[in-house]
Design a protein around this motif. Structure first.
Motif, PDB file in Angstrom:
ATOM      1  N   VAL A 389       0.831  -1.209   0.000  1.00 44.61           N
ATOM      2  CA  VAL A 389       0.000   0.000   0.000  1.00 44.61           C
ATOM      3  C   VAL A 389       0.865   1.259   0.000  1.00 44.61           C
ATOM      4  N   VAL A 390       1.722   1.411   0.995  1.00 46.23           N
ATOM      5  CA  VAL A 390       2.569   2.608   1.070  1.00 46.23           C
ATOM      6  C   VAL A 390       3.477   2.687  -0.150  1.00 46.23           C
ATOM      7  N   ASN A 391       3.897   1.554  -0.643  1.00 47.87           N
ATOM      8  CA  ASN A 391       4.804   1.494  -1.791  1.00 47.87           C
ATOM      9  C   ASN A 391       4.237   2.226  -3.006  1.00 47.87           C
ATOM     10  N   ILE A 392       2.910   2.163  -3.174  1.00 48.92           N
ATOM     11  CA  ILE A 392       2.288   2.827  -4.328  1.00 48.92           C
ATOM     12  C   ILE A 392       2.521   4.326  -4.258  1.00 48.92           C
ATOM     13  N   ALA A 393       2.233   4.898  -3.087  1.00 58.20           N
ATOM     14  CA  ALA A 393       2.385   6.349  -2.941  1.00 58.20           C
ATOM     15  C   ALA A 393       3.849   6.772  -2.998  1.00 58.20           C
ATOM     16  N   SER A 394       4.703   6.027  -2.314  1.00 59.34           N
ATOM     17  CA  SER A 394       6.114   6.441  -2.248  1.00 59.34           C
ATOM     18  C   SER A 394       6.779   6.355  -3.618  1.00 59.34           C
ATOM     19  N   ARG A 395       6.396   5.353  -4.430  1.00 61.76           N
ATOM     20  CA  ARG A 395       6.994   5.227  -5.765  1.00 61.76           C
ATOM     21  C   ARG A 395       6.607   6.392  -6.665  1.00 61.76           C
ATOM     22  N   CYS A 396       5.345   6.812  -6.548  1.00 58.43           N
ATOM     23  CA  CYS A 396       4.845   7.842  -7.464  1.00 58.43           C
ATOM     24  C   CYS A 396       5.190   9.259  -7.002  1.00 58.43           C
ATOM     25  N   ALA A 397       5.244   9.439  -5.665  1.00 59.80           N
ATOM     26  CA  ALA A 397       5.396  10.790  -5.129  1.00 59.80           C
ATOM     27  C   ALA A 397       6.692  11.453  -5.573  1.00 59.80           C
ATOM     28  N   GLY A 398       7.758  10.681  -5.628  1.00 57.02           N
ATOM     29  CA  GLY A 398       9.051  11.252  -6.005  1.00 57.02           C
ATOM     30  C   GLY A 398       9.052  11.818  -7.411  1.00 57.02           C
ATOM     31  N   PHE A 399       8.482  11.085  -8.360  1.00 47.92           N
ATOM     32  CA  PHE A 399       8.424  11.572  -9.743  1.00 47.92           C
ATOM     33  C   PHE A 399       7.562  12.821  -9.848  1.00 47.92           C
ATOM     34  N   LEU A 400       6.421  12.829  -9.112  1.00 48.70           N
ATOM     35  CA  LEU A 400       5.514  13.977  -9.183  1.00 48.70           C
ATOM     36  C   LEU A 400       6.152  15.217  -8.576  1.00 48.70           C
ATOM     37  N   ARG A 401       6.929  15.041  -7.534  1.00 42.44           N
ATOM     38  CA  ARG A 401       7.580  16.186  -6.889  1.00 42.44           C
ATOM     39  C   ARG A 401       8.697  16.741  -7.757  1.00 42.44           C
ATOM     40  N   LYS A 402       9.500  15.831  -8.320  1.00 47.12           N
ATOM     41  CA  LYS A 402      10.671  16.279  -9.076  1.00 47.12           C
ATOM     42  C   LYS A 402      10.301  16.889 -10.418  1.00 47.12           C
ATOM     43  N   GLY A 403       9.317  16.309 -11.092  1.00 48.82           N
ATOM     44  CA  GLY A 403       9.076  16.744 -12.467  1.00 48.82           C
ATOM     45  C   GLY A 403       7.791  17.495 -12.713  1.00 48.82           C
ATOM     46  N   PHE A 404       6.848  17.475 -11.737  1.00 48.24           N
ATOM     47  CA  PHE A 404       5.523  18.001 -12.063  1.00 48.24           C
ATOM     48  C   PHE A 404       4.938  18.872 -10.958  1.00 48.24           C
ATOM     49  N   ASP A 405       5.812  19.427 -10.135  1.00 49.51           N
ATOM     50  CA  ASP A 405       5.402  20.373  -9.100  1.00 49.51           C
ATOM     51  C   ASP A 405       4.302  19.791  -8.210  1.00 49.51           C
ATOM     52  N   ASN A 406       4.389  18.490  -7.955  1.00 51.17           N
ATOM     53  CA  ASN A 406       3.432  17.810  -7.069  1.00 51.17           C
ATOM     54  C   ASN A 406       1.980  17.964  -7.539  1.00 51.17           C
ATOM     55  N   THR A 407       1.776  18.110  -8.831  1.00 56.12           N
ATOM     56  CA  THR A 407       0.418  18.302  -9.362  1.00 56.12           C
ATOM     57  C   THR A 407       0.049  17.131 -10.265  1.00 56.12           C
ATOM     58  N   LEU A 408      -1.170  16.633 -10.100  1.00 59.66           N
ATOM     59  CA  LEU A 408      -1.640  15.501 -10.888  1.00 59.66           C
ATOM     60  C   LEU A 408      -2.158  15.961 -12.240  1.00 59.66           C
ATOM     61  N   THR A 409      -2.282  15.022 -13.151  1.00 58.39           N
ATOM     62  CA  THR A 409      -2.774  15.323 -14.492  1.00 58.39           C
ATOM     63  C   THR A 409      -4.230  15.803 -14.449  1.00 58.39           C
ATOM     64  N   ALA A 410      -4.638  16.537 -15.471  1.00 59.51           N
ATOM     65  CA  ALA A 410      -6.007  17.068 -15.551  1.00 59.51           C
ATOM     66  C   ALA A 410      -7.010  15.987 -15.920  1.00 59.51           C
ATOM     67  N   GLU A 411      -6.550  14.912 -16.532  1.00 57.86           N
ATOM     68  CA  GLU A 411      -7.426  13.796 -16.884  1.00 57.86           C
ATOM     69  C   GLU A 411      -6.787  12.499 -16.413  1.00 57.86           C
ATOM     70  N   CYS A 412      -7.636  11.525 -16.116  1.00 57.56           N
ATOM     71  CA  CYS A 412      -7.137  10.215 -15.688  1.00 57.56           C
ATOM     72  C   CYS A 412      -6.801   9.376 -16.913  1.00 57.56           C
ATOM     73  N   ALA A 413      -5.577   8.871 -16.957  1.00 56.07           N
ATOM     74  CA  ALA A 413      -5.147   8.085 -18.114  1.00 56.07           C
ATOM     75  C   ALA A 413      -5.726   6.676 -18.117  1.00 56.07           C
ATOM     76  N   GLU A 414      -6.207   6.229 -16.987  1.00 59.59           N
ATOM     77  CA  GLU A 414      -6.764   4.862 -16.890  1.00 59.59           C
ATOM     78  C   GLU A 414      -8.127   4.917 -16.199  1.00 59.59           C
TER      79      GLU A 414
END
Length: 680
Positions: A389-414
């Motif tokens: 469970v925690v692994n899901i958030a921790s894996r994704c959070a780093g990429f979102l912080r480094k490359g996307f200003d901690n902001t999610l996409t405007a549309e869901c890709a899945e």
């Protein structure tokens, strides 16, 4: 998802006795109750959880005397400890009170007077054992002597711990008072009785309703089938409790005023908050009342209590939920082994949410005993909560912080995948409602496996290194965070502190009522660790802290097992006892993948039924392609200690035979085998 009308629910758990600290058996019940209450709140219902200390009786009077303090001071001290330990386990009481209260005094007298006015109270002379030195009547547990059957000394007045015989105190050889050592004498006294037999028809109808679990109703039918007896509700002075009105020197038996303590605690809450009181106590309303209890007190709650309420013109419970006992490592809790664990001892070494999760993963709707297997406890928490469970958030959070200003996409890709997770909510909610927490957890972890498989398949860490794939990384990690949000919504009743940290990270509510709103173009906070892995050394330290001094224990130390002589064969033999320790289970392979960088390994995700989901790395790549394995049943060593490998943690072993290469054959059970089934 359909909207639900808000319900008004009052919930209680059994009152801990105010004569000692809370232990993990108490916490099993409080955690079970708290999860159910938090679930109801998350669904938008008005759900209140009240409890209290059970503060009366001879035992408390004697304990206070031994401590050199008043009974009132003794129960106040214990209540402070109980509240502190319950708070430590994140139990969300609306009110935690005491049966030694003005409200309980008022309601005990009120209900007694109603029973008396309805001619449901009788009185008669009885003969009891009496301590001539202390000048008090002796309950069976305060008389000791030699067992009349096996002749073992120092046995209590109702049963022998050596041979299991049951008897009356009069049958003991050389009986003595456990309080003073004096020889008891017989003495007559007037006692008051509740006329339980007059409620036989009412109780039989009650037992035939859906108010009780089938096992509980069947057990209580043994009482009605044998013929109900009048219930002694009085005790003689000296006694710590409430004096019966109009009967000097006579006190309400502790078990009369203890369940009335539920009403008193709620009354106190309503006085403090202005909450409606009457609608929860009067028959025929739309409110609901539930009691969570241990199976050892079902006769009080399932027979005496509803009959008293019926006579007094008060509503009976909507349902009573009984649970089994807690064992540790497969046996009764033991002080000498350090497994009689007080709540405070646990909290000094381990996070409360570890145990909350483990209890949830084991608790069903039956009265079966629950085992705290400490190796499985470590493995399951680390694997499920941290590794999945925690692994899901921790894996994704780093990429979102480094490359996307901690902001999610405007549309869901899945959108279909996210909808699948959200749509699972109604089935999971039904399992929570039925108290089938183990099945709910299994469903949630299966979804967590699917979320991790999605991320593993998309490999954002690979995409991030490829030029022009930033949008794909953003999309995958945004989906991952949304899947994590759904999972934590389902786990919030079990892991409230971790959910609170997750809400801070997600900048949103994790209540079930907000489930259907995905996070789009949404700003996250900086991710912070949600929970740490269990270090086995913490568990060892807890067990060590729980052990008494060597001369404090009456249990003999375990003798070291003799080592078997080496066998004069091609391989050493093992004892059957060693082989019996291997827990073989049927596992359903729900996912299989290649392991990047490994020549021989495949990564398998296995469904082991009630034991949950496991990740296993198996050296069978030369014989099988991943797609061949999905849906196959195999045999798994389920109690193998987790092994940390370069590719991750392997949480078991699948069994296979053959010389190697392409000739490796997974052991497969016959058709009809179900995940988690034990292999004999």
């Amino acid at each position: 998802m359909a909207a639900h009308a808000a319900r008004k629910i009052l919930v209680t758990s059994a009152l801990p006795y105010a004569n000692g600290p809370l232990h993990l058996g108490h916490m099993l019940e409080q955690v079970q109750t708290d999860i159910w209450v938090r679930f109801q709140k998350s669904r938008g219902h008005d759900c209140l959880y009240v409890c209290a200390d059970d503060a009366h009786g001879t035992a408390i009077m004697l304990a206070a005397e031994k401590l050199g303090i008043s009974p009132e001071q003794h129960i106040d001290n214990m209540r402070e400890q109980h509240i502190r330990d319950s708070d430590g386990f994140l139990i969300d009481f609306a009110n935690y009170y005491s049966t030694h209260s003005p409200e309980n005094h008022k309601w005990s007298e009120e209900i007694y007077q109603r029973l008396k006015a309805n001619s449901h109270i009788a009185s008669r002379e009885i003969t009891q054992a009496f301590d001539p030195e202390r000048e008090l009547f002796l309950a069976d547990r305060f008389i000791k002597g030699t067992c009349p059957r096996c002749k073992t000394s120092d046995q209590y007045g109702d049963n022998c711990e050596a041979c299991g015989a049951t008897y009356s105190p009069a049958d003991l050889i050389d009986p003595v008072s456990a309080i003073s050592g004096a020889t008891p004498v017989e003495r007559e006294s007037t006692h008051f009785f509740f006329k339980l037999p007059e409620f036989e028809a009412m109780l039989k109808a009650w037992l035939d309703s859906d108010t009780l679990q089938p096992q509980v109703a069947n057990k209580l039918r043994e009482w009605t089938d044998a013929g109900l007896q009048e219930w002694d509700i009085s005790r003689d002075a000296p006694y710590f409790g409430f004096e019966i009105p109009g009967e000097p020197g006579k006190y309400f038996y502790v078990w009369l005023d203890a369940p009335i303590g539920y009403i008193a605690s709620f009354d106190n809450y309503c006085q403090r908050t202005g909450h409606d009181f009457d609608s929860y106590l009067q028959p025929g309303g739309d409110t609901e009342l539930y009691h969570f209890i241990g199976k050892d007190i079902i006769n009080f709650h399932g027979l005496f209590w509803p009959a008293m309420l019926h006579s007094a013109g008060l509503r009976t419970p909507t349902a009573i939920f009984a649970h089994g006992f807690l064992t540790v490592n497969g046996t009764k809790m033991s002080k000498s082994r350090g497994t009689f664990i007080n709540a405070s001892t646990y909290l000094a070494h381990l996070d409360a949410e570890y145990l909350r999760y483990y209890f949830a993963a084991k608790l069903g709707d039956s009265v079966d005993d629950i085992d705290l297997n400490l190796e499985d406890f470590i493995q399951r928490v680390n694997s499920d909560v941290v590794g999945k469970v925690v692994n899901i958030a921790s894996r994704c959070a780093g990429f979102l912080r480094k490359g996307f200003d901690n902001t999610l996409t405007a549309e869901c890709a899945e959108p279909a995948l996210l909808a699948e997770f959200i749509d699972a909510g109604e089935a999971i909610a039904t399992l929570y409602e039925r108290r089938e927490f183990n099945k709910a957890i299994r469903e949630v972890i299966a979804l967590a496996d699917k979320a991790n498989q999605y991320i593993d398949g998309k490999k954002p860490w690979v995409l991030a290194k490829e030029e022009g794939r930033e949008a794909d990384v953003h999309a995958v990690c945004s989906v991952g965070v949304n899947l994590f949000r759904v999972l934590m919504t389902y786990l919030k009743p079990v892991l409230p502190a971790m959910a609170e940290k997750s809400e801070a990270f997600l900048n949103t509510s994790l209540d079930w009522t907000a489930l259907e709103a995905p996070l789009l173009n949404h700003r996250l906070a900086r991710f912070k660790p949600l929970i740490q892995r269990i270090d086995p050394k913490q568990v060892e330290a807890m067990l060590t802290a729980g052990k008494p001094a060597a001369d404090d224990s009456k249990e003999p130390a375990a003798k070291p097992a003799a080592k078997p002589a080496k066998a004069d064969t091609a391989s050493d033999t093992i004892d059957f006892e060693d082989f019996a320790k291997v827990d073989l289970r049927v596992g359903l392979i729900t996912a299989a993948d290649h392991v990047e960088g490994a020549d021989k390994l495949l990564q398998l995700t296995l469904d082991l039924g009630d034991l949950g989901s496991r990740q296993v790395f198996a050296g069978i790549k030369s014989a099988y392609q991943p797609e061949q394995l999905v849906g196959m049943h195999t045999v798994v060593v389920a109690n193998l200690a987790p092994r940390k490998m370069r590719f991750g943690v392997s949480e078991g072993m699948v069994l296979a035979a053959g010389p190697g290469g392409k000739d490796i054959y997974l052991l497969q059970p016959h058709d009809g085998a179900k995940p988690g089934m034990q292999v004999k």
